[in-house]
Design a protein around this motif. Structure first.
Motif, PDB file in Angstrom:
ATOM      1  N   GLN A  46       0.828  -1.211   0.000  1.00  0.00           N
ATOM      2  CA  GLN A  46       0.000   0.000   0.000  1.00  0.00           C
ATOM      3  C   GLN A  46       0.859   1.256   0.000  1.00  0.00           C
ATOM      4  N   ASP A 281      -4.521   2.598  -4.310  1.00  0.00           N
ATOM      5  CA  ASP A 281      -5.315   2.180  -3.146  1.00  0.00           C
ATOM      6  C   ASP A 281      -5.336   0.665  -3.044  1.00  0.00           C
ATOM      7  N   ARG A 283      -5.140  -2.209  -0.262  1.00  0.00           N
ATOM      8  CA  ARG A 283      -5.235  -2.352   1.183  1.00  0.00           C
ATOM      9  C   ARG A 283      -5.064  -3.777   1.687  1.00  0.00           C
ATOM     10  N   TYR A 373      -4.186  -3.062   7.229  1.00  0.00           N
ATOM     11  CA  TYR A 373      -3.462  -1.805   7.353  1.00  0.00           C
ATOM     12  C   TYR A 373      -3.548  -1.262   8.776  1.00  0.00           C
TER      13      TYR A 373
END
Length: 431
Positions: A46, A281, A283, A373
């Motif tokens: 990420q 993006d 994740r 995350y």
């Protein structure tokens, strides 16, 4: 002195005929490899996707502090014959040790659940199988590894699983790297310091310097005292100190160096493929593997997914085991993977319970996309008080005798604690 007479040799896995360096690699190598778990892979991917090469400097900056806190943890175990939690139980008020263990359990449960979910997602990328039963099978496999495999063989399995991380070094050969941008990102912390960037820094720090690693490496040093009859804790056998501390230093340096190089490879892979194509993006680690396919090829994507599964099989037992060691030492249970399950029922029960808690996370309405995350961010915050306790214990002559840490190791221990507190505090203030 012969190899057999050396209390630091031979390894329970690597025989005397193997290269000498391999004989000293054990708890440090396994601990470092477990640091690149699916949660870590997701975090590095990420960060690379979102910021390109721009946060590569975080892995260089954290390396000396990571080595220091892990060596400090290992020294506590080897010197006192007790793990971090056991030493806290002996020398700190009950609320201090209990609070540290409670923080560890919170971080480990979230990490465990996120890792199991990511492993299942990676299996789904390779095989058309439903996610729920795969999570259950993976959790069961991780528990059985610790319940049914003899300790020496189990250590061997973990060492081989650590080799799975080399997959990520291989993936680098499949992607075009902007070497100038990479060098700049490694040496200069540029960019606007907004909430997103600060959270990413905390996530990298929390993934690289994680509380469970302190407890695990210290407890494995204690475990090896039981496996090697010639070894004794250094408080009772100070003559063993020179060789023991040298082995710990080499083992830790190699393990953490391996860990950070693989982390950098993952970040660079994401930066060179996803970031340059506007994919910012990512994740989950499985999502990163899937997203790589259009830009790095099917082989790189499949290798990335296989690495997630392999590192998960290494990390989940370490996460559950570190929780069991911490609780068991605090409550003075018989602990140790060298014991049979019937000899340490509560200890092995805790391993099962920790894994089950992670499994339950995957059936609750908790987004696995955020869990990976966020587990890194939570580790970054919770690491601060635990690091302070670990460094304080290791610096105490009451606890460590003549082996109390001094000099550069003490400076890096407190420096790493201050750095973690600084970045976590800055993130919380921005929020």
């Amino acid at each position: 002195m012969s190899l057999q007479a050396d209390p630091e040799e031979p390894s329970p896995v690597v025989g005397p005929s193997r290269p000498r360096l391999l004989r000293v690699l054990g708890p440090g190598l396994i601990t470092g490899a477990s640091d690149d778990d699916p949660s870590g892979i997701a975090t590095y991917a990420q960060v690379g996707a979102q910021f390109g090469y721009g946060l590569g400097w975080t892995l260089l900056l954290t390396f000396p502090f990571m080595v220091a806190i892990q060596e400090i943890s290992a020294r506590i175990g080897r010197t006192t014959g007790r793990g971090v939690a056991g030493t806290l139980a002996d020398y700190a008020p009950p609320w201090v040790g209990g609070g540290a263990v409670a923080l560890l359990l919170v971080a480990n449960t979230i990490n465990l659940g996120a890792d199991l979910g990511a492993m299942a997602d990676a299996v789904g990328l390779l095989l058309p199988v439903p996610r729920a039963p795969v999570v259950v099978v993976l959790a069961l496999l991780c528990v059985l590894m610790q319940l049914c495999i003899a300790y020496a063989r189990y250590v061997s399995v973990l060492k081989w699983l650590a080799a799975v991380l080399l997959i990520y070094a291989g993936v680098l050969f499949c992607v075009p790297i902007d070497w100038r941008a990479l060098l700049t990102g490694l040496l200069w912390p540029a960019g606007p310091w907004d909430m997103g960037r600060m959270t990413a820094v905390v996530a990298v720090f929390g993934t690289t310097i994680s509380p469970y690693m302190f407890f695990w490496q210290a407890s494995e040093e204690v475990e090896d005292l039981h496996v090697f009859p010639r070894r004794a804790d250094l408080l009772d056998a100070p003559a063993q100190g020179r060789r023991a501390l040298r082995r710990i230093g080499i083992d830790t340096m190699m393990g953490m160096g391996f860990s950070n190089l693989i982390a950098l490879a993952i970040l660079v892979t994401a930066a060179a493929t996803l970031h340059v194509h506007g994919v910012t993006d990512i994740r989950t680690s499985a999502e990163a593997a899937s997203a790589l396919r259009p830009f790095a090829g099917r082989f790189a994507s499949a290798a990335f997914a296989l690495g997630i599964i392999g590192t998960g099989l290494l990390a989940v037992p370490v996460l559950a085991g570190s929780a069991a060691y911490a609780v068991g030492e605090m409550r003075h249970w018989p602990t140790g993977l060298d014991r049979r399950p019937r000899e340490a029922r509560a200890f092995y029960g805790m391993i099962v319970a920790a894994t089950l808690a992670g499994l339950v996370m995957n059936v609750l309405p908790v987004s696995p996309v955020r869990a990976l995350y966020l587990s890194a961010v939570i580790n970054g915050v919770l690491a601060v008080p635990i690091m302070a306790l670990v460094v304080g214990l290791a610096a105490s002559r009451k606890v460590m005798g003549s082996f109390a840490i001094r000099g550069w190791l003490l400076a890096l221990g407190w420096g790493g604690t201050a750095l973690m507190a600084l970045v976590a505090g800055a993130m919380l203030l921005m929020g």
